[in-house]
Design an enzyme around this catalytic site. Structure first.
Site, PDB file in Angstrom:
ATOM      1  N   VAL A  39       0.834  -1.203   0.000  1.00 26.41           N
ATOM      2  CA  VAL A  39       0.000   0.000   0.000  1.00 26.41           C
ATOM      3  C   VAL A  39       0.877   1.265   0.000  1.00 26.41           C
ATOM      4  CG1 VAL A  39      -0.355   0.135   2.512  1.00 26.41           C
ATOM      5  CG2 VAL A  39      -2.110   0.978   0.973  1.00 26.41           C
ATOM      6  N   ASP A  40       2.050   1.181   0.592  1.00 28.19           N
ATOM      7  CA  ASP A  40       3.012   2.295   0.609  1.00 28.19           C
ATOM      8  C   ASP A  40       3.370   2.692  -0.829  1.00 28.19           C
ATOM      9  OD1 ASP A  40       4.826   4.148   1.537  1.00 28.19           O
ATOM     10  OD2 ASP A  40       6.262   2.687   2.339  1.00 28.19           O
ATOM     11  N   THR A 128      -0.431  -6.448   7.740  1.00 26.45           N
ATOM     12  CA  THR A 128      -0.926  -7.784   7.339  1.00 26.45           C
ATOM     13  C   THR A 128      -0.433  -8.233   5.957  1.00 26.45           C
ATOM     14  OG1 THR A 128      -2.988  -6.976   6.324  1.00 26.45           O
ATOM     15  CG2 THR A 128      -3.035  -7.466   8.694  1.00 26.45           C
TER      16      THR A 128
HETATM   17  N1  AR6 Z   1      -5.228  -0.240  -0.833  1.00 22.54           N
HETATM   18  C1  AR6 Z   1      -5.557  -0.822   0.339  1.00 22.54           C
HETATM   19  N2  AR6 Z   1      -4.871  -1.833   0.876  1.00 22.54           N
HETATM   20  C2  AR6 Z   1      -3.792  -2.296   0.192  1.00 22.54           C
HETATM   21  C3  AR6 Z   1      -3.368  -1.737  -1.037  1.00 22.54           C
HETATM   22  C4  AR6 Z   1      -4.146  -0.664  -1.549  1.00 22.54           C
HETATM   23  N3  AR6 Z   1      -3.842  -0.057  -2.707  1.00 22.54           N
HETATM   24  N4  AR6 Z   1      -2.264  -2.416  -1.453  1.00 22.54           N
HETATM   25  C5  AR6 Z   1      -2.011  -3.362  -0.516  1.00 22.54           C
HETATM   26  N5  AR6 Z   1      -2.934  -3.300   0.470  1.00 22.54           N
HETATM   27  P1  AR6 Z   1       1.546  -3.997   3.099  1.00 22.54           P
HETATM   28  P2  AR6 Z   1       2.729  -4.001   5.806  1.00 22.54           P
HETATM   29  C6  AR6 Z   1      -3.078  -4.109   1.698  1.00 22.54           C
HETATM   30  O1  AR6 Z   1       2.451  -5.070   2.645  1.00 22.54           O
HETATM   31  O2  AR6 Z   1       2.403  -5.436   5.965  1.00 22.54           O
HETATM   32  C7  AR6 Z   1       6.005  -1.694   2.444  1.00 22.54           C
HETATM   33  O3  AR6 Z   1       7.103  -2.045   1.645  1.00 22.54           O
HETATM   34  C8  AR6 Z   1      -2.427  -5.468   1.705  1.00 22.54           C
HETATM   35  O4  AR6 Z   1      -3.250  -6.428   1.045  1.00 22.54           O
HETATM   36  O5  AR6 Z   1       1.275  -2.853   2.194  1.00 22.54           O
HETATM   37  O6  AR6 Z   1       2.394  -3.061   6.929  1.00 22.54           O
HETATM   38  C9  AR6 Z   1       6.350  -0.642   3.482  1.00 22.54           C
HETATM   39  O7  AR6 Z   1       7.272   0.295   2.971  1.00 22.54           O
HETATM   40  C10 AR6 Z   1      -2.333  -5.730   3.207  1.00 22.54           C
HETATM   41  O8  AR6 Z   1      -3.562  -6.278   3.686  1.00 22.54           O
HETATM   42  O9  AR6 Z   1       2.074  -3.323   4.492  1.00 22.54           O
HETATM   43  C11 AR6 Z   1       6.935  -1.471   4.585  1.00 22.54           C
HETATM   44  O10 AR6 Z   1       8.291  -1.769   4.335  1.00 22.54           O
HETATM   45  C12 AR6 Z   1      -2.162  -4.341   3.810  1.00 22.54           C
HETATM   46  O11 AR6 Z   1      -2.448  -3.417   2.753  1.00 22.54           O
HETATM   47  C13 AR6 Z   1       6.119  -2.740   4.549  1.00 22.54           C
HETATM   48  O12 AR6 Z   1       5.632  -2.836   3.206  1.00 22.54           O
HETATM   49  C14 AR6 Z   1      -0.784  -4.069   4.345  1.00 22.54           C
HETATM   50  O13 AR6 Z   1       0.174  -4.675   3.509  1.00 22.54           O
HETATM   51  C15 AR6 Z   1       4.926  -2.663   5.464  1.00 22.54           C
HETATM   52  O14 AR6 Z   1       4.280  -3.903   5.499  1.00 22.54           O
END
Ligand code: AR6
Length: 186
Positions: A39-40, A128
């Site tokens: 999502v980042d 997650t």
């Molecule tokens: N909109 C909403 N949710 C989303 C989107 C979106 N566009 N894309 C992904 N998700 P993650 P973390 C969900 O991996 O586990 C990054 O590299 C996804 O399905 O984005 O906190 C950062 O820079 C999941 O349920 O974040 C950090 O290094 C949720 O967002 C690391 O990842 C979180 O997944 C953070 O890891």
């Protein structure tokens, strides 16, 4: 689906958080604040370079963002006004303070959004994805943190500043887990 808790509307939706119309979008960032995947990556891509520019300034000022903390930047080209960058815990064994850190992400994001003047905020399912937090446990922690925070605010202030808290779930499993929590009578 929708539910009201402690005077605040809680919205559960499935989709891409970058397209969600709200005041503040929460980003599941990392402590460098320099972007990443998940999502980042999606938020920085959709919002454009203005977000990273402000992240760099915060980094220069305070050296990034610690796990469980949150910082606010512009939302650039996104429909939202702000992005609240929070850093979720990397899940190890569930006994290394992960739950407290994850709850702190929700609380600190709500505090920072409130301080910035947001009345609506949208959360992704922090930790997650790449950080490996079990989705059921993460949903439970998020829901508890939001309930406790809104309860505390309403009893202190008589009314909360917030109109809406949205949980924007990207995947079906998270949506199902949150639906179950919102449907629960507690
Ligand atoms: N909109 C909403 N949710 C989303 C989107 C979106 N566009 N894309 C992904 N998700 P993650 P973390 C969900 O991996 O586990 C990054 O590299 C996804 O399905 O984005 O906190 C950062 O820079 C999941 O349920 O974040 C950090 O290094 C949720 O967002 C690391 O990842 C979180 O997944 C953070 O890891």
């Amino acid at each position: 689906m929708e539910k009201t808790i402690n005077g605040v509307r809680v919205n559960l939706v499935r989709g891409d958080i970058t397209r969600y119309e709200t005041d503040a979008i929460v980003n599941a960032a990392n402590s460098s604040l320099l972007g990443g995947g998940g999502v980042d990556g999606a938020i920085h891509r959709a919002g454009g370079p203005a977000i990273l520019e402000e992240c760099r300034k915060i980094r220069n000022r305070q050296g990034g963002c610690e796990t469980g903390d949150a910082v606010v930047t512009t939302a650039g080209r996104l429909p939202a006004k702000f992005v609240v960058h929070t850093v979720g815990p990397v899940y190890r064994d569930g006994r290394s303070g992960e739950e407290e850190q994850l709850k702190s992400c929700y609380v600190r994001s709500l505090e920072e959004a409130a301080a910035a003047g947001a009345r609506k905020i949208a959360f992704p399912n922090i930790s997650t994805g790449i950080y490996g937090y079990p989705k059921d446990k993460a949903a439970e922690a998020a829901w508890t943190a939001v309930q406790d925070w809104t309860a505390g605010r309403s009893s202190e202030d008589g009314e909360t500043f917030l109109e809406e808290i949205a949980f924007v779930c990207y995947d079906e499993e998270n949506e199902r887990l949150y639906r179950r929590l919102l449907e629960r009578k507690d």
